[in-house]
Design a protein around this motif. Sequence first.
Motif, PDB file in Angstrom:
ATOM      1  N   GLU A  58       1.203  -1.016   0.331  1.00 31.56           N
ATOM      2  CA  GLU A  58      -0.259   0.191  -0.017  1.00 31.56           C
ATOM      3  C   GLU A  58       0.816   1.322   0.095  1.00 31.56           C
ATOM      4  OE1 GLU A  58      -2.948  -0.352   3.441  1.00 31.56           O
ATOM      5  OE2 GLU A  58      -3.369  -2.476   2.562  1.00 31.56           O
ATOM      6  N   THR A  61       7.745   1.386   3.063  1.00 35.89           N
ATOM      7  CA  THR A  61       7.643   1.166   4.339  1.00 35.89           C
ATOM      8  C   THR A  61       9.663   2.568   4.702  1.00 35.89           C
ATOM      9  OG1 THR A  61       9.847  -0.563   3.507  1.00 35.89           O
ATOM     10  CG2 THR A  61       7.770  -1.560   4.017  1.00 35.89           C
ATOM     11  N   LYS A  82      15.508  -2.607  10.619  1.00 34.05           N
ATOM     12  CA  LYS A  82      16.127  -4.197  11.222  1.00 34.05           C
ATOM     13  C   LYS A  82      15.189  -5.003   9.687  1.00 34.05           C
ATOM     14  CE  LYS A  82      10.917  -3.606  12.564  1.00 34.05           C
ATOM     15  NZ  LYS A  82       9.763  -4.632  13.273  1.00 34.05           N
ATOM     16  N   THR A  83      15.217  -6.165  10.161  1.00 35.44           N
ATOM     17  CA  THR A  83      14.826  -7.081   9.336  1.00 35.44           C
ATOM     18  C   THR A  83      13.440  -7.157   9.061  1.00 35.44           C
ATOM     19  OG1 THR A  83      14.658  -8.559  11.106  1.00 35.44           O
ATOM     20  CG2 THR A  83      16.420  -9.058  10.530  1.00 35.44           C
ATOM     21  N   ALA A 225      21.058  -5.265   8.207  1.00 41.55           N
ATOM     22  CA  ALA A 225      19.779  -5.310   9.984  1.00 41.55           C
ATOM     23  C   ALA A 225      21.224  -5.001  11.411  1.00 41.55           C
ATOM     24  CB  ALA A 225      18.883  -6.433  10.272  1.00 41.55           C
TER      25      ALA A 225
HETATM   26  N1  LIG Z   1       6.105  -1.512   1.203  1.00 42.61           N
HETATM   27  C1  LIG Z   1       5.907  -2.893   1.579  1.00 42.61           C
HETATM   28  N2  LIG Z   1       4.080  -3.090   1.962  1.00 42.61           N
HETATM   29  C2  LIG Z   1       4.421  -4.542   1.872  1.00 42.61           C
HETATM   30  N3  LIG Z   1       4.954  -5.412   2.410  1.00 42.61           N
HETATM   31  C3  LIG Z   1       6.405  -5.220   1.868  1.00 42.61           C
HETATM   32  C4  LIG Z   1       6.663  -3.420   1.199  1.00 42.61           C
HETATM   33  N4  LIG Z   1       7.593  -3.902   1.344  1.00 42.61           N
HETATM   34  C5  LIG Z   1       8.354  -5.166   1.180  1.00 42.61           C
HETATM   35  N5  LIG Z   1       6.964  -5.520   1.873  1.00 42.61           N
HETATM   36  C6  LIG Z   1       6.971  -7.073   1.992  1.00 42.61           C
HETATM   37  O1  LIG Z   1       8.131  -7.706   3.312  1.00 42.61           O
HETATM   38  C7  LIG Z   1       8.759  -8.771   3.061  1.00 42.61           C
HETATM   39  C8  LIG Z   1      10.021  -8.783   3.655  1.00 42.61           C
HETATM   40  O2  LIG Z   1      10.942  -7.499   2.807  1.00 42.61           O
HETATM   41  P1  LIG Z   1      12.200  -7.487   2.593  1.00 42.61           P
HETATM   42  O3  LIG Z   1      12.920  -9.599   2.171  1.00 42.61           O
HETATM   43  O4  LIG Z   1      12.935  -6.782   1.799  1.00 42.61           O
HETATM   44  O5  LIG Z   1      13.161  -7.468   4.317  1.00 42.61           O
HETATM   45  P2  LIG Z   1      14.101  -7.014   4.042  1.00 42.61           P
HETATM   46  O6  LIG Z   1      14.295  -5.732   5.619  1.00 42.61           O
HETATM   47  O7  LIG Z   1      15.179  -7.266   3.287  1.00 42.61           O
HETATM   48  O8  LIG Z   1      14.358  -8.364   5.870  1.00 42.61           O
HETATM   49  P3  LIG Z   1      16.258  -9.038   5.770  1.00 42.61           P
HETATM   50  O9  LIG Z   1      16.756  -8.033   7.028  1.00 42.61           O
HETATM   51  O10 LIG Z   1      15.599 -10.342   6.739  1.00 42.61           O
HETATM   52  O11 LIG Z   1      16.630  -9.687   4.800  1.00 42.61           O
HETATM   53  C9  LIG Z   1       8.780  -9.220   1.596  1.00 42.61           C
HETATM   54  O12 LIG Z   1       7.465 -10.100   1.985  1.00 42.61           O
HETATM   55  C10 LIG Z   1       7.984  -8.469   1.019  1.00 42.61           C
HETATM   56  O13 LIG Z   1       7.222  -8.565   0.217  1.00 42.61           O
END
Ligand SMILES: Nc1ncnc2c1ncn2[C@@H]1O[C@H](COP(=O)(O)OP(=O)(O)OP(=O)(O)O)[C@@H](O)[C@H]1O
Length: 608
Positions: A58, A61, A82-83, A225
Amino acid sequence: MKRKLNQDDTPAAAPELEKKKKTSDSPEKKQEPEPELSFAELGLDPRLVQAVAKQSFEKPTLVQRKAIPLALQGQDVLCKAKTGSGKTAAYVLPILSSILKRKTTDPAPFTAGLILVPTRELADQVYKAIEEFSAFCAKDIQPAKLTDNVSDAVLRSLLANVPDIVVSTPARAWKSVESSALSLSKLQFLVLDEADLVLSYGYDEDMENLSRSMPKGVQTTMMSATLSSELDTLKGIFCRNPTILDLNEEFGAEDEKLTQFYVKCGEDDKWLISYLVFKLQLIKGPCLIFVADIDRSYRLKLFFEQFSIRSCILNSELPINTRIKVIEEFNRGIYDIIIASDEKSEVFGDEAADKEGEAKKEPKGGEDSKQNKKKQKSKKDDEYGVSRGIDFKNVAAVVNFDLPTSSSAYTHRIGRTARAGRAGIAISFVIPKDLYGKHKPTSIKSSENDEKVLAKITRSQAKLNRKLEPYNFSKSQMEAFRYRMNDALRAVTKVAIREARTKELRQELLRSETLKRYFEENPHELSHLRNDGELGRTTRQQAHLKHVPDYLLPKEGKKALTPQDIGFVPFRKVEKDKKHRKGKKPGRSFKVGGRKDPLKTFKVRRKK
Ligand SMILES: Nc1ncnc2c1ncn2[C@@H]1O[C@H](COP(=O)(O)OP(=O)(O)OP(=O)(O)O)[C@@H](O)[C@H]1O
């Protein structure tokens, strides 16, 4: 000179953003909340905005709001967020947008983007994300990943098509550059995802070689992270005056949907508690269990099989295709429990933590480290890793059956749950010093300093506004089950583990070479045969362990809860759960962050 970016100095990347941005620098205005920008307002190509909408994102982040405008402006970014906060889209979208923009005036093909990740699992995931984000501009964006099990000839022909973006581990990228299959001479964008791990994985030489093959001034983004001082090395090699985004500090306790527990118990008790938790389905929903090594993963799987608890395994011995399939099938809801061995974090975790200044390094070349490094030279894939970056979907709980040996490894493991704003729990078993080595059959060296590691973890989580709480099980109620646990443990002998391990590998090879086409047409048969089939046919089978007789369950059921208990799990199954499971796959009725919350099904009482 580096500078730290704060809430209000994110550069504008589009006129819309400029309009929404506060104009005054007065301190009062600085306290005002940041405007909630949409993806379109970040200045991305409309086709990407469309793709993002298709994925039901939507709004961007925090990390996406901050990093995308900077990247679109051509800045180098070092980002700690963060993760599960959406870092992948934060670095992929601006690269895609920039390539699309350039192609409107200069359609000549060249490899403009290189995304380096530490593991092959992560490469696969990032590649899929690129495919999804370029769904509406697929003819203009050609990605390639270099981590599949394909021959050099196939890889060459893949690269001969001159992909716009290449996703790879450093070792495989360098191999392709060295053989002249891949040219980085016109590279514009470089990303190091899980940047702090890239060096730990022993890619230093590959990284230096790659840096020499790139033109000067490549725009670089580094994400993780947990950023440690290893980044100084990488920064020195790749970055020009990067902007540092430390977004972990901007997450408040109110954003937190992760609940963390630790269970202090004896070495055999963790087998007993795990048996009870999973047999009685006290945790609902998909669950990831981390163990310290490969043998342990087979042992726990065989132990669970004694009680008809089905699980599948992830470890570095399994072929990459199998590993990726296990992750995909878990994400599709075919399995509820993955037992993952996290060997890498055991080898490198302390280094990472030390460089964060959180702990003193244990002497190098210790027994474990020697053993682990020796083991790594066996059939293991050095580019394996599932505790970092992998987007396991809807994980209700992460269980650290064996505690990792560093706080950064802990952060990444628990980050497999409570992703993208969902709820989740993490439970970690901690062996107190006085109980370490007291139950030889289940003792493991990595647990020797669990309490010290827990202290480090508690400190590092406190910096993220998070806390761990003790989780108490009713010892008296557990005792009735101990003889069953012992029966099961005795059946899972070293020989049984060795046989299960070789059998699994033999089966994998057999299937992948001779039955490939058949299983491509019948994927479900493959998954059943391959991953959740019982490995323990050579293990002594004990029918009486497969079910839990009512007389073993406490009469009181829920009433056994007392206000004094801080985290009591009732052993009696609730009627509602039975009804829920009817006609459905066990555990799949539950959704984290959806209609049901794991915290409501996992009974916990706090001290008043
Ligand atoms: N703007 C958003 N709105 C909703 N969901 C999102 C959005 N951006 C990413 N996601 C979803 O959030 C989840 C986590 O995203 P991502 O794997 O990029 O996280 P990360 O920060 O790289 O985590 P890590 O540190 O564990 O690698 C994924 O399932 C992704 O599809």
